[in-house]
Each structure stands twice: as structure tokens, then as C-alpha cells.
Design an enzyme around this catalytic site. Structure first.
Site, PDB file in Angstrom:
ATOM      1  N   GLU A  91      62.246 -35.649 -42.613  1.00 16.97           N
ATOM      2  CA  GLU A  91      61.030 -36.057 -41.914  1.00 16.97           C
ATOM      3  C   GLU A  91      60.124 -34.843 -41.660  1.00 16.97           C
ATOM      4  O   GLU A  91      58.932 -34.877 -41.911  1.00 16.97           O
ATOM      5  CB  GLU A  91      61.451 -36.709 -40.594  1.00 16.97           C
ATOM      6  CG  GLU A  91      60.328 -37.282 -39.765  1.00 16.97           C
ATOM      7  CD  GLU A  91      60.856 -37.870 -38.455  1.00 16.97           C
ATOM      8  OE1 GLU A  91      62.068 -37.741 -38.171  1.00 16.97           O
ATOM      9  OE2 GLU A  91      60.045 -38.464 -37.705  1.00 16.97           O
ATOM     10  N   ASP A 103      52.062 -37.341 -32.445  1.00 21.68           N
ATOM     11  CA  ASP A 103      52.287 -37.787 -31.067  1.00 21.68           C
ATOM     12  C   ASP A 103      52.206 -36.700 -29.991  1.00 21.68           C
ATOM     13  O   ASP A 103      51.474 -36.832 -29.037  1.00 21.68           O
ATOM     14  CB  ASP A 103      53.671 -38.444 -30.961  1.00 21.68           C
ATOM     15  CG  ASP A 103      53.900 -39.492 -32.041  1.00 21.68           C
ATOM     16  OD1 ASP A 103      53.006 -39.699 -32.873  1.00 21.68           O
ATOM     17  OD2 ASP A 103      54.984 -40.099 -32.032  1.00 21.68           O
TER      18      ASP A 103
HETATM   19  C1  9YW Z   1      57.819 -42.387 -32.866  1.00 18.81           C
HETATM   20  C2  9YW Z   1      56.799 -43.343 -38.318  1.00 18.81           C
HETATM   21  C3  9YW Z   1      56.031 -42.668 -37.206  1.00 18.81           C
HETATM   22  C4  9YW Z   1      54.829 -41.879 -37.734  1.00 18.81           C
HETATM   23  C5  9YW Z   1      54.209 -41.007 -36.646  1.00 18.81           C
HETATM   24  C6  9YW Z   1      55.298 -40.172 -36.013  1.00 18.81           C
HETATM   25  C7  9YW Z   1      56.419 -41.055 -35.471  1.00 18.81           C
HETATM   26  C8  9YW Z   1      56.861 -42.863 -33.881  1.00 18.81           C
HETATM   27  O1  9YW Z   1      56.958 -41.830 -36.539  1.00 18.81           O
HETATM   28  O2  9YW Z   1      55.977 -41.867 -34.421  1.00 18.81           O
HETATM   29  O3  9YW Z   1      58.649 -43.189 -32.394  1.00 18.81           O
HETATM   30  O4  9YW Z   1      57.806 -41.225 -32.506  1.00 18.81           O
HETATM   31  O5  9YW Z   1      54.779 -39.354 -35.013  1.00 18.81           O
HETATM   32  O6  9YW Z   1      53.186 -40.220 -37.199  1.00 18.81           O
HETATM   33  O7  9YW Z   1      53.873 -42.752 -38.239  1.00 18.81           O
HETATM   34  O8  9YW Z   1      57.152 -42.434 -39.301  1.00 18.81           O
END
Ligand code: 9YW
Length: 440
Positions: free
Chosen positions: A413, A178
Site C-alpha cells: 500500500e 487522510d
Molecule cells: C481508511 C482505500 C482508501 C484510499 C484512501 C486511503 C485509505 C481509508 O484507503 O482511506 O480507512 O483509512 O487514505 O486514499 O482511497 O484504499
């Protein structure tokens, strides 16, 4: 080498921890990435998780992928979040009220986001099958195959904004990384003010330290881009005319190419023609080389389609085209040089974990999410790439380092890229799944 990663007793303990984490995060037909931070189903999480589940709960591996693909849109897009209707409204922000998928023709009955994530699912399905190559697995592969093909077709037909054979992401969330520094340049052009966030309540910062998460200004821009895409009906027509974020990402496109390689193998297993997949894979690798390879640095960089320039930040995204088996030796060797440099520190004996960003950069942030911390899914992809291109000793060093992270801190995580301390959610799905895969 981190303490406690040596003997078989340690491996048994880690396997137990990983299986317990996956079991605790299992939710009727999918695995939540985290009970607290991410209580729904995420697309690329499910793919990584299926790879680990295949070893211990093969039936769940196939259910994981099947439930995700049940939420596939009519146009072939696999949404990056599938919302569980049983979860309290407001438990995750932004929830279904922001996406309003129910208003879109072709969206499934269940509420979803309108974005996608890196298409690692065909690779995951192939690897899951290889772990559990039984008739049930073959039947599951056969059922998934048309959906995996449709996923690729959506990306190839609707998301090739520049017409150059690569997929364009329309939101940083689509990259899966992100707030990577890779998006700072394109994001700076997205109009938004941090003050917008006063109208919303973020939940991530109640479950995780705000200093380890994206900022309010990042979130304001994330929401502005979602609103633009939603107002466009999530249609991918005319994106070049005004969509505020249009980027070709090396990881997304490496996954896109790797998916065609995996589909060729799946096709052969189920008696379909692998030829067209191989041809598409070749074209994707050629397009990556033509459009995202930076001859000055030897690595791959995202291309901002709004300026038609390569982004300068050297992130770990640039190393991931190593997963492409047809990447030519010269470029693969240059990526290995980049991986071994002080920026990323991959070695036979690693003294620190693989970071997500150039650790020599002045804006390297060891605590903030994708701006420095070490993540297992990225390490897993880079390790796979090192094996693919004939570097088993470096791959072994990276593997030991990743197992050491989980041995030292649990299934977090992400991890501090200097100390290995656990960050973010403590019981994270893909960390558990991928450490199981590494231990197999
Ligand atoms: C958020 C779920 C997701 C991942 C992404 C990560 C994060 C969602 O979490 O995004 O709310 O920030 O960046 O890669 O798929 O684990």
C-alpha cells in the site's frame, strides 16, 4: 537504482505479480483496494485500478468504473466508498451504520458513504480507452460520459463554498490523504477527544500496525465531521455557517481541472462539443493560481476556508497541479524546483523514494501513512505532471524509483520513504495497477 529493476525478466516478473494482485482483489464487479484493510469499493482507487486493468483486462476496467458510477447519487456525487452487502457487518470501520445513506433521498439502493474523493475518473476513463481503443471501449466511454459530467457538475455547483471556482472538501477523507500534515491546522479546530474512540472498535489497527495509521484523536475528529455532515443530511447548503472542516485542496482541485481536460478529449471522441470543458478547465486553473498558489514558496497550499488562510505545511499535495497542461511555465518551473529540492528529492537518479511530506520537516514521520511514506498513486500523478511540462528525464527517474519500490517489496500500500520497505496492506490494488501502467 534498486536491484532487480533492470532486465526484461524482472519486468515480466513484476507484471505477473501485478496481474495476480489485481485478479486476487477482483470482486464480482469491482476491485477491492485490499482484502483485509479495505474490503469494499473505493472511488479513486477504482479510477487508478481501471488504468492498469485496461492493459490486461479491458473488460474489467470498464466494469470497475461502471459499478462505481451505478452508486452515484441523484445530485451527481460519486461516493468515496460503495459498501459490498456481502461483506460481514463490522469488517470495515466506519461501515454503513455510520453513514446511513439509506435515509437520504437521492442516495442509491446500495449503501455508500456520503463523501467524495479526488475526481480522477474522467482522466482514468480516457487513459483506459487509449490503452484499449476498441468499439467496446468507445461504447463504455459513451455510457460513462454523462455520469462523469454530472460528477463535475455536483462539485462545481454544490461544493464551491467560497464562490471562487474551486471545490471545497468537507472532510480530510475527501482528499484521499487522510492524515496528511496539510490537515493538521484545520483539524486542530475540530472539537473532539481521543476518548470518544473507546465507544468504537477500529479495524484498521488489527490489520496494520497502529504506529503506521492515523491516531485515535484523528479518528475521533473524523467521526465528529462525519456526524456533522450526516446531521446536515449531506446537503451542501449553508456549509460555511458551521461545518467544522472546509478546505480547498490543491490535489483535489488539480484533479477537478484535469477532469475537464479529459472530458474535452472524451467529448471529441464521442462526437460531443469539447468547448465548454476546455473553458471550464481554463477557469479552474486560473482559480487555483489565484487562490492556492503561494508566491513565497512557489508551491500550492491548501486554503482553510474557516480562517481564509493558506496552510503552511509543505506536502506533496502542492506538486500535483503539475498535471494541469495549462499551468503557466513560470509556476510549473517553480513546482519542479520544489520537487527537486531536498524536501522531495525528485531527480534523474533518485536515491530515495518520493515522500508524501517534506522530509526535512521536524514532524516528518517515515512510517505513518500520509505523513511521510511513499505512495504509488502520488508518484504516478507527479510523474504525469513532469511529462506534461517537459521534464522527461525527471519523470524517468521517478518512474525507475517507483518500479524499484515494487520490485523490492511487492505491491504494498505504501513504502518507507528511506528504505523502500513495504508498509500497510501487502497486496494493494492501485499499486499493482499503476506499476502495470508504468511498465507498459
Ligand atoms: C481508511 C482505500 C482508501 C484510499 C484512501 C486511503 C485509505 C481509508 O484507503 O482511506 O480507512 O483509512 O487514505 O486514499 O482511497 O484504499
Amino acid at each position: 537504482e534498486a536491484a532487480g529493476t533492470g532486465g526484461p525478466a524482472d519486468a515480466t516478473r513484476l507484471r505477473r505479480l501485478a496481474v495476480d494482485t489485481l485478479d486476487a482483489n477482483w470482486e464480482h464487479d469491482h476491485t477491492v483496494p485490499s482484502r483485509t484493510l479495505y474490503p469494499h469499493q473505493w472511488s479513486w482507487d477504482s479510477a487508478f485500478i481501471a488504468i492498469g486493468l485496461a492493459q490486461v483486462r479491458p473488460d474489467r476496467a470498464w466494469r470497475e468504473l461502471a459499478s462505481l458510477f451505478r452508486a452515484q447519487w441523484a445530485d451527481g456525487r460519486v461516493p468515496h466508498i460503495v459498501f459490498n452487502p456481502a461483506i460481514r457487518v463490522g469488517a470495515y470501520f466506519p461501515g454503513p451504520e455510520m453513514w446511513r445513506s439509506a435515509d437520504v433521498p437521492g442516495a442509491p439502493a446500495v449503501a455508500t458513504s456520503g463523501l467524495v474523493q479526488p475526481p480522477v475518473h474522467a482522466l482514468a476513463a480516457l487513459l483506459a480507452y487509449r490503452r484499449a481503443p476498441d468499439p467496446r471501449g468507445l461504447a463504455a466511454l459513451r455510457r460513462l460520459y454523462p455520469a462523469l459530467v454530472a460528477q463535475q457538475r455536483y462539485l462545481a455547483d454544490r461544493r464551491d463554498v467560497a464562490g471562487d471556482g474551486l471545490v471545497c472538501i468537507v472532510h480530510p477523507w475527501e482528499s484521499g490523504l487522510d492524515n496528511s500534515p496539510a490537515w493538521d491546522e484545520p483539524m486542530a479546530a475540530v472539537p473532539a477527544e481521543a476518548a470518544v474512540m473507546r465507544a468504537y472498535r477500529r479495524h484498521d489497527t488489527t490489520h496494520a500496525d497502529a504506529a503506521h495509521r492515523p491516531t485515535d484523536l484523528d479518528y475521533a475528529r473524523y467521526l465528529a465531521i462525519v456526524a456533522a455532515y450526516r446531521e446536515h443530511g449531506y446537503a451542501d447548503r449553508d456549509l460555511a455557517d458551521g461545518h467544522p472542516f472546509l478546505v480547498e485542496c490543491p490535489l483535489f482541485n488539480a484533479a477537478f481541472g484535469a477532469a475537464e481536460h479529459a472530458l474535452a478529449e472524451i467529448a471529441a471522441l464521442i462526437g460531443d462539443d469539447p468547448g465548454p470543458h476546455r473553458a471550464r478547465a481554463t477557469r479552474i486553473t486560473e482559480a487555483l493560481l489565484r487562490r492556492l498558489h503561494d508566491p513565497d514558496t512557489g508551491t500550492f497550499q491548501p486554503r482553510d476556508l474557516r480562517t481564509d488562510r493558506l496552510v503552511n505545511a509543505r506536502t506533496v499535495l502542492g506538486l500535483t497541479p503539475l498535471i494541469l497542461p495549462d499551468l503557466p511555465t513560470r509556476q510549473a518551473d517553480a513546482l519542479v524546483v520544489e520537487a527537486r529540492s531536498a524536501r522531495f528529492g525528485v531527480a534523474r537518479r533518485m536515491d530515495r523514494p518520493l515522500p508524501t511530506y517534506d522530509r526535512t520537516a521536524p514532524d516528518f514521520e517515515p512510517l505513518r501513512y500520509w505523513r511521510g511514506p511513499s505512495w504509488l498513486n502520488i508518484g504516478w500523478l507527479v510523474r504525469r505532471g513532469l511529462l506534461t511540462h517537459g521534464h522527461p528525464e525527471l519523470a524517468a527517474g521517478l518512474r525507475r524509483s517507483m518500479i524499484g519500490l515494487v520490485a523490492g517489496a511487492g505491491c504494498h500500500e505504501y513504502f518507507h520513504p528511506d528504505t523502500g520497505a513495504g508498509l500497510g496492506s501487502p497486496s494493494f490494488g492501485w499499486t499493482a495497477a499503476l506499476v502495470l501502467d508504468l511498465l507498459a
